[in-house]
Design a protein around this motif. Structure first.
Motif, PDB file in Angstrom:
ATOM      1  N   SER A 149       0.948  -1.285   0.067  1.00 16.14           N
ATOM      2  CA  SER A 149      -0.118   0.133  -0.029  1.00 16.14           C
ATOM      3  C   SER A 149       0.747   1.315  -0.069  1.00 16.14           C
ATOM      4  N   GLU A 150       2.079   1.096   0.225  1.00 13.76           N
ATOM      5  CA  GLU A 150       3.167   2.265   0.020  1.00 13.76           C
ATOM      6  C   GLU A 150       3.664   2.459  -1.324  1.00 13.76           C
ATOM      7  N   ARG A 151       2.977   3.591  -1.902  1.00 15.57           N
ATOM      8  CA  ARG A 151       3.628   3.848  -3.248  1.00 15.57           C
ATOM      9  C   ARG A 151       4.949   3.900  -3.417  1.00 15.57           C
ATOM     10  N   VAL A 152       5.773   4.571  -2.424  1.00 18.15           N
ATOM     11  CA  VAL A 152       7.017   4.691  -2.675  1.00 18.15           C
ATOM     12  C   VAL A 152       7.675   3.316  -2.809  1.00 18.15           C
ATOM     13  N   HIS A 153       7.445   2.546  -1.992  1.00 20.94           N
ATOM     14  CA  HIS A 153       7.993   0.993  -2.035  1.00 20.94           C
ATOM     15  C   HIS A 153       7.631   0.648  -3.379  1.00 20.94           C
ATOM     16  N   MET A 154       6.532   0.700  -4.028  1.00 21.66           N
ATOM     17  CA  MET A 154       6.322   0.133  -5.129  1.00 21.66           C
ATOM     18  C   MET A 154       7.227   0.659  -6.429  1.00 21.66           C
ATOM     19  N   ARG A 155       7.331   1.901  -5.953  1.00 25.10           N
ATOM     20  CA  ARG A 155       8.308   2.629  -7.217  1.00 25.10           C
ATOM     21  C   ARG A 155       9.854   2.405  -7.162  1.00 25.10           C
ATOM     22  N   ILE A 156      10.227   1.733  -5.752  1.00 23.09           N
ATOM     23  CA  ILE A 156      11.345   1.380  -5.658  1.00 23.09           C
ATOM     24  C   ILE A 156      11.596   0.009  -6.472  1.00 23.09           C
ATOM     25  N   LEU A 157      10.550  -0.820  -6.259  1.00 22.19           N
ATOM     26  CA  LEU A 157      10.544  -2.105  -7.016  1.00 22.19           C
ATOM     27  C   LEU A 157      10.691  -1.893  -8.345  1.00 22.19           C
TER      28      LEU A 157
END
Length: 347
Positions: A149-157
């Motif tokens: 649910s954390e968009r920054v985490h998904m952008r890192i991936l």
């Protein structure tokens, strides 16, 4: 599956001219509004027949499947989230309320004069007080789990995936494509135990820094060697784990105090350790079967001679040449746990 995420271009990429967009991008969004569905049953300008035909039903199912795939990318709008820089990701963690309090990394207890003197003679120095906050931030990131649910985490991936594969398209949150990057399964989050988001942040640094990106791609290519292959991201997580241990054991305090930085030292040491591992892996014809021996030797090098590893990285980056080979042609794995073993450059 990955192609479906490419209909919306990331924010950081240069925007094409309107005429180019009209020529290249197919009118897929109209499908969800019924535009293309109607075209399937139009004949010579005649209005569509009432009801839903078989072709319409199939097209609608394909569209719903496409939206479901896109929703798994981690974005809120159904499109792949844009890439992220290391500094932006770090600022997020600096301002975020991490699950584990940064205060969990306790400050060292006060010691008497004699105890302090003995420590100076026998062990590494303490980290300076003004750097302890940055140290606690690094340890807190290591305890922060990957959050869908954390968009920054998904952008890192997504950024890691694009940089390693050189793809301009995003990819689904779950899938076999993560195994190609060197994770054990379809979910990278299950491989981050013990390193948390710091494990992904160090990969992000490795693939975004212009100095280390060629090295990262070279090692990534080595990881797909026909006989010397290894899981790139799993190996990376193990190196991050070694770096965290060196930080906790005050092995890096001298270097951090000298540079007045903590996270930058951790990242450089991570890259230096990966460089060392890749060279040993090539020279000793490493395989997954004996990866544990290489990691053990790397752990000794990282904790005993961190400054030496950093100098090897500096030489590699400044000259663009490979660092000197280890003094012996073979590593004697039976004696690597001996405290008296000499590491590269000890002589």
């Amino acid at each position: 599956m990955t192609g479906a995420a490419g209909w919306e271009r990331p924010e950081e990429w240069p925007q094409e001219r309107p005429e180019e967009q009209q020529r290249v991008v197919p009118p897929i969004p109209a499908l969800g509004q019924g535009g293309v569905l109607q075209e399937l049953v139009l004949a010579d300008g005649q209005p569509p027949a009432p009801g839903i035909s078989e072709e319409q039903r199939q097209a609608q199912e394909e569209w719903e499947a496409l939206e479901e795939i896109q929703s798994g990318l981690g974005g809120t709008s159904g499109a792949a989230p844009p890439p992220i820089s290391f500094s932006e990701a770090l600022q997020h963690f600096q301002s975020a309320e991490l699950p584990c309090s940064r205060g969990s990394a306790r400050a060292p207890a006060r010691r008497g004069f004699l105890a302090a003197l003995l420590r100076c003679l026998r062990g590494p120095p303490r980290l300076r007080p003004q750097l302890r906050g940055e140290r606690e931030l690094a340890l807190a990131m290591a305890q922060c789990a990957l959050d869908d649910s954390e968009r920054v985490h998904m952008r890192i991936l997504q950024t890691i995936y694009r940089q390693l594969t050189r793809s301009r398209l995003g990819c689904p949150r779950y899938g076999a494509h993560w195994e190609e990057l060197g994770f054990q399964g379809a979910d990278p989050g299950t491989d981050l135990r013990g390193t948390g988001m710091l494990g992904l942040m160090q990969i992000l640094f490795f693939v975004l820094d212009s100095r280390t990106l060629p090295l990262a791609r070279e090692i990534f290519q080595l990881s797909h060697h026909e006989t010397q292959n290894f899981p790139f991201c799993i190996m990376s997580v193990n190196i991050t784990r070694i770096v965290i241990q060196a930080l906790q054991e005050e092995r890096l305090s001298r270097e951090c105090n000298r540079r007045q930085q903590v996270i930058a030292v951790l990242n450089d040491l991570y890259a230096a350790a990966f460089l060392r591992l890749s060279r040993l892996w090539e020279q000793q014809h490493g395989t997954v079967a004996n990866a544990g021996f290489f990691l053990k030797e790397l752990e000794l090098s990282t904790k005993k001679k961190p400054r030496q590893l950093l100098k090897s990285l500096e030489a590699y980056l400044s000259r663009g040449l490979r660092p000197p080979s280890p003094p012996s042609s073979q590593i004697h794995f039976s004696s690597i746990c001996d405290p008296g073993v000499q590491l590269e450059g000890d002589a």
